[in-house]
Design a protein around this motif. Structure first.
Motif, mmCIF file in Angstrom:
data_model
loop_
_atom_site.group_PDB
_atom_site.id
_atom_site.type_symbol
_atom_site.label_atom_id
_atom_site.label_comp_id
_atom_site.label_asym_id
_atom_site.label_seq_id
_atom_site.Cartn_x
_atom_site.Cartn_y
_atom_site.Cartn_z
ATOM 1 N N THR A 1 -36.194 -39.478 -0.887
ATOM 2 C CA THR A 1 -37.502 -39.266 -1.498
ATOM 3 C C THR A 1 -38.550 -39.182 -0.385
ATOM 4 O OG1 THR A 1 -37.667 -41.664 -1.808
ATOM 5 C CG2 THR A 1 -37.021 -40.382 -3.716
ATOM 6 N N THR A 2 -39.549 -38.363 -0.590
ATOM 7 C CA THR A 2 -40.642 -38.263 0.375
ATOM 8 C C THR A 2 -41.952 -38.174 -0.394
ATOM 9 O OG1 THR A 2 -40.922 -35.863 0.505
ATOM 10 C CG2 THR A 2 -39.128 -36.801 1.798
ATOM 11 N N LYS A 3 -43.017 -38.487 0.317
ATOM 12 C CA LYS A 3 -44.330 -38.344 -0.322
ATOM 13 C C LYS A 3 -44.842 -36.912 -0.161
ATOM 14 C CE LYS A 3 -48.984 -40.338 -0.386
ATOM 15 N NZ LYS A 3 -49.895 -41.272 0.301
ATOM 16 N N ASN A 4 -44.650 -36.365 1.061
ATOM 17 C CA ASN A 4 -45.258 -35.060 1.344
ATOM 18 C C ASN A 4 -44.252 -33.961 1.645
ATOM 19 O OD1 ASN A 4 -47.759 -36.319 1.098
ATOM 20 N ND2 ASN A 4 -47.883 -36.793 3.275
ATOM 21 N N GLY A 5 -43.006 -34.149 1.303
ATOM 22 C CA GLY A 5 -42.031 -33.090 1.543
ATOM 23 C C GLY A 5 -41.452 -33.135 2.938
ATOM 24 N N ILE A 6 -40.932 -32.003 3.403
ATOM 25 C CA ILE A 6 -40.272 -31.966 4.714
ATOM 26 C C ILE A 6 -40.939 -30.905 5.586
ATOM 27 C CG2 ILE A 6 -38.081 -32.753 3.742
ATOM 28 C CD1 ILE A 6 -37.070 -29.898 3.891
ATOM 29 N N ALA A 7 -40.756 -31.067 6.908
ATOM 30 C CA ALA A 7 -41.354 -30.096 7.822
ATOM 31 C C ALA A 7 -40.494 -29.978 9.066
ATOM 32 C CB ALA A 7 -42.770 -30.539 8.209
ATOM 33 N N ALA A 8 -40.383 -28.764 9.589
ATOM 34 C CA ALA A 8 -39.646 -28.531 10.834
ATOM 35 C C ALA A 8 -40.601 -28.710 12.002
ATOM 36 C CB ALA A 8 -39.063 -27.130 10.834
ATOM 37 N N LEU A 9 -40.233 -29.558 12.953
ATOM 38 C CA LEU A 9 -41.111 -29.796 14.102
ATOM 39 C C LEU A 9 -40.707 -28.977 15.310
ATOM 40 C CD1 LEU A 9 -42.216 -33.525 14.264
ATOM 41 C CD2 LEU A 9 -43.146 -31.626 12.976
ATOM 42 N N THR A 10 -39.579 -28.318 15.243
ATOM 43 C CA THR A 10 -39.172 -27.472 16.357
ATOM 44 C C THR A 10 -38.796 -26.105 15.818
ATOM 45 O OG1 THR A 10 -36.852 -28.121 16.206
ATOM 46 C CG2 THR A 10 -38.255 -29.431 17.670
ATOM 47 N N ASN A 11 -38.738 -25.162 16.706
ATOM 48 C CA ASN A 11 -38.300 -23.828 16.324
ATOM 49 C C ASN A 11 -37.276 -23.340 17.357
ATOM 50 O OD1 ASN A 11 -38.074 -21.369 15.125
ATOM 51 N ND2 ASN A 11 -39.978 -20.529 15.986
ATOM 52 N N PRO A 12 -36.021 -23.152 17.060
ATOM 53 C CA PRO A 12 -35.465 -23.199 15.703
ATOM 54 C C PRO A 12 -35.183 -24.628 15.245
ATOM 55 C CG PRO A 12 -33.733 -22.724 17.260
ATOM 56 C CD PRO A 12 -34.992 -22.798 18.059
ATOM 57 N N VAL B 1 -43.135 -38.672 -4.103
ATOM 58 C CA VAL B 1 -42.888 -40.071 -4.446
ATOM 59 C C VAL B 1 -43.538 -40.957 -3.392
ATOM 60 C CG1 VAL B 1 -41.144 -41.841 -4.819
ATOM 61 C CG2 VAL B 1 -40.691 -39.486 -5.526
ATOM 62 N N SER B 2 -44.432 -41.813 -3.816
ATOM 63 C CA SER B 2 -45.091 -42.713 -2.863
ATOM 64 C C SER B 2 -44.694 -44.155 -3.155
ATOM 65 C CB SER B 2 -46.615 -42.562 -2.974
ATOM 66 O OG SER B 2 -47.230 -43.471 -2.077
ATOM 67 N N ILE B 3 -44.132 -44.792 -2.141
ATOM 68 C CA ILE B 3 -43.755 -46.206 -2.275
ATOM 69 C C ILE B 3 -44.281 -46.923 -1.031
ATOM 70 C CG2 ILE B 3 -41.864 -47.817 -2.748
ATOM 71 C CD1 ILE B 3 -40.112 -45.405 -3.438
ATOM 72 N N PRO B 4 -45.559 -47.314 -1.030
ATOM 73 C CA PRO B 4 -46.113 -47.953 0.170
ATOM 74 C C PRO B 4 -45.497 -49.322 0.415
ATOM 75 C CG PRO B 4 -47.700 -47.968 -1.632
ATOM 76 C CD PRO B 4 -46.534 -47.154 -2.102
ATOM 77 N N LEU B 5 -45.390 -49.687 1.688
ATOM 78 C CA LEU B 5 -44.860 -51.006 2.036
ATOM 79 C C LEU B 5 -45.747 -52.083 1.428
ATOM 80 C CD1 LEU B 5 -43.905 -50.505 5.795
ATOM 81 C CD2 LEU B 5 -42.350 -50.772 3.861
ATOM 82 N N SER B 6 -45.126 -53.146 1.026
ATOM 83 C CA SER B 6 -45.888 -54.174 0.309
ATOM 84 C C SER B 6 -45.277 -55.541 0.596
ATOM 85 C CB SER B 6 -45.854 -53.866 -1.195
ATOM 86 O OG SER B 6 -46.428 -54.911 -1.921
ATOM 87 N N LEU B 7 -45.840 -56.213 1.584
ATOM 88 C CA LEU B 7 -45.349 -57.546 1.944
ATOM 89 C C LEU B 7 -46.161 -58.595 1.196
ATOM 90 C CD1 LEU B 7 -43.656 -59.482 3.671
ATOM 91 C CD2 LEU B 7 -45.365 -59.238 5.478
#
Lengths: 415, 214
Positions: free
Chosen positions: A178-189, A203-209
């Motif tokens: 699950t991710t909050k903002n999707g996926i992204a490629a940081l290099t090419n290729p 999906v947002s699940i912030p840390l919660s201590l």
């Protein structure tokens, strides 16, 4: 002849009446058979719809969490699709006798049919993740990386390829991602990772201590950082602790020093190593101020028996830090094992001197949860490449009072 | 008794015989229709019973009353082939509900031809094996039982599903045909394969909630 004709007509009539009745019965039975199956489907759909509505109520209102009131369900029948359903709620224990689970039973009625769906919930805890990162700033999953368990990135999941060139496949995620903002490629290729169990974005699940809860559960045995750091060596169902590296050692049973399963220090540093045979959460907290709350792993931290091969192993370790959790094992050996779920509220898991210390390996059985993911080796000659193996028990169980996600999740669905 | 009387008697006997034959034929046709109708009814009842059983069991793939004993439901399918499947679940073995211990359930289709099951050579037995108990099953006229496995991306998995791909199973398509075990043999002129009433059922995408809940 008249009589004979009359007899024949009567005979005819009888035969047709009899067969007509039998054919009619047969048709009625066939219709009843079809209706029986149809009714079964309808009443089942009503029950499942009711269970989904009830589950939604629990997810949204989170009974008994954050001071929310208990929910009694819907005891008055609710009309739906020509039938009705009710929802009953119950608080139940797990197989070890611990409270906290919720059982929701939905019973639907349609005509003469009845159908029940029973759903078991439990409070969701961060230990359910094999890998959790609040963010991946400048870091990415490479093609040779793999995560065999649930993974969540509370921002964007980055992927890439340092070396470039030809790639046969991307990073491999064996569990649900699950991710909050999707996926992204940081290099090419960069090769798209494989998400074997699917990926869900948004999906947002912030840390919660919940520091207050850990303080409360540690009780009067809470250690204060103002008295020094806390050096802990786990010894099966006991702990040997001292307040400085060369200080006197005190050995106590875990049931004595941490009756609720929480051993904690506030505003100090917790050093840990050893072997555990029971359930324990060690925590380094920061109730106020700007110092302390860090954890340093000094040597192997393992269970007495390996839960992957020993089904009777109930030992479970949670390592919770407000700040960083550091692997600082320089001067010991180069291959290390940490068994437990590691949680860092504001930092992450780091290897001290990762770009200069002798190369070795770090094997983790459990989870790796933090605000950030950090490099642990330079990829070739120094540091500790990490192998995180998910402890499957964490899907349904957690170390005592391990930080929760402030939500419920479904454990079992019976119909 | 004059000639006229004899002619009347013969005439009446012919008419009676003719009417009697019509009655017999009508009765026979009615019985045939009734048998066909009953055969179809039986066939559909068998199909519904089998369907209920399969749906009941398959919806529990990966379920355990004590989830701690089956923490990862995606490991619940142990074997997946086109006409057989083995999976882990928690069965109600004594009628008091699931006991919280993991059971294995194995479905497989036997070869054609079942002794004592009428004259339909295509009928097979669908075996249902609980844990390590002896194989048990009833025919109920099943002639075809086909399983197709899909990933969560709706890709079809090749059968038998490789061990490494078992966790990719997300939903299952079940196709099943049922025929009468005894032919409605009065239709003697009909081709052999039309003497048995048949019914077909397909569950397009059956997915256990437990199998995907974590």
């Amino acid at each position: 002849m008249g009589k004979q004709a009359l007899l024949l007509v009567i005979g005819y009539s009888l035969i047709f009446l009899m067969t007509g009745a039998m054919m009619s019965n047969s048709t009625v039975d066939a219709f009843r058979n079809a209706m029986d199956y149809y009714e079964g489907n309808i009443v089942r759909d009503i029950a499942i719809s009711g269970a989904n509505m009830g589950a939604n109520y629990i997810f949204v209102n989170r009974p008994l969490m954050n001071s929310n009131p208990w929910w009694n369900g819907w005891t008055n029948p609710i009309k739906l699709n020509g039938g009705t359903f009710t929802v009953a709620m119950d608080s139940v224990k797990d197989m070890y006798g611990n409270w906290g689970r919720i059982r929701m039973t939905t019973t639907a009625h349609y005509d003469t049919s009845t159908y029940s769906v029973t759903v078991l919930f439990h409070p969701s805890q961060f230990s359910k993740f094999c890998m959790y990162a609040g963010a991946m700033d400048g870091v990415y999953f490479e093609p040779q990386d793999s995560v065999f368990g649930p993974c969540h990135i509370d921002k964007t999941l980055n992927y890439g390829n340092t070396g470039g060139g030809i790639m046969t496949g991307g990073a491999y995620f064996g569990g649900k991602v699950t991710t909050k903002n999707g996926i992204a490629a940081l290099t090419n290729p960069a090769m798209l990772p494989t998400f074997a169990q699917g990926r869900e974005d948004g999906v947002s699940i912030p840390l919660s201590l919940n520091t207050a809860q850990l303080v409360a559960e540690a009780g009067g045995n809470m250690f204060k950082g103002s008295d020094g750091d806390l050096w802990v060596t786990l010894k099966d169902d006991s702990v040997a602790w001292k307040r400085s590296q060369t200080g006197p050692v005190t050995t106590q049973a875990i049931t004595q020093i941490a009756p609720n399963g929480v051993l904690a220090i506030d505003k100090g540093t917790l050093y840990i190593q050893g072997q555990l045979s029971t359930r324990l959460t060690v925590a380094s907290l920061r109730t106020s101020g700007s110092t302390g709350g860090t954890v340093i792993v000094k040597d192997n931290v393992t269970y007495k028996t390996d839960p992957r091969v020993d089904p009777l192993c109930h030992a479970m370790l949670g390592v919770v830090g407000y700040g960083s959790i550091s692997i600082d094992t320089t001067g010991a050996h180069n291959n290390f094992t940490v068994q437990g779920s590691l949680y860092s509220q504001t930092d992450g898991v780091q290897v001290v001197n990762w770009n200069s210390r002798p190369r070795g390996n770090l094997y983790v059985l459990g989870g790796w949860i933090g605000t950030q993911i950090f490099a642990t080796s330079n990829g070739t000659t120094t540091g500790l490449p990490v192998n995180v193996t998910y402890d499957e028990r964490f899907r349904v169980d957690a170390p005592p009072y391990f930080p929760g996600t402030n939500g419920y999740e479904i454990l079992a669905w019976y119909e | 008794m004059g000639l006229q009387t004899i002619v009347d008697l013969i005439g009446s006997a012919v008419i009676f015989g003719w009417l009697f034959l019509i009655t017999i034929t009508a009765s026979s046709a009615n019985r045939e229709d009734f048998q066909v109708s009953q055969g179809e009814l039986l066939c559909q009842q068998n199909l519904v019973e089998l369907t209920k059983l399969l749906e009941y069991d398959f919806r529990k793939i990966g379920y355990c009353k004590e989830p701690d004993r089956l923490p990862n439901p995606t490991l619940a399918v142990l074997l997946a082939d086109s006409s057989r499947i083995k999976f882990l679940t928690d069965l109600d073995l004594d009628g008091t509900g699931p006991d919280g211990f993991v059971d294995s359930l194995y479905y497989y289709l036997g070869p054609p031809g079942v002794a004592g099951a009428g004259n339909n050579p295509r009928v097979r037995i669908l075996y249902r094996v609980v844990n390590n108990q002896p194989a048990a099953g009833s025919s109920l006229g099943i002639t075809n039982f086909r399983l197709t496995y899909y990933t969560r991306f709706n890709d079809t998995l090749v059968t038998p599903v490789a061990q490494a791909d078992l966790q990719k199973i997300f939903s299952i398509q079940i196709s099943m045909s049922v025929e009468n075990m005894i032919a409605s043999a009065v239709v003697e002129t009909a081709p052999q394969n039309t003497q048995y009433q048949s019914a077909f059922w397909q569950q397009r995408r059956l997915s256990s909630r437990n199998y995907q809940n974590r």
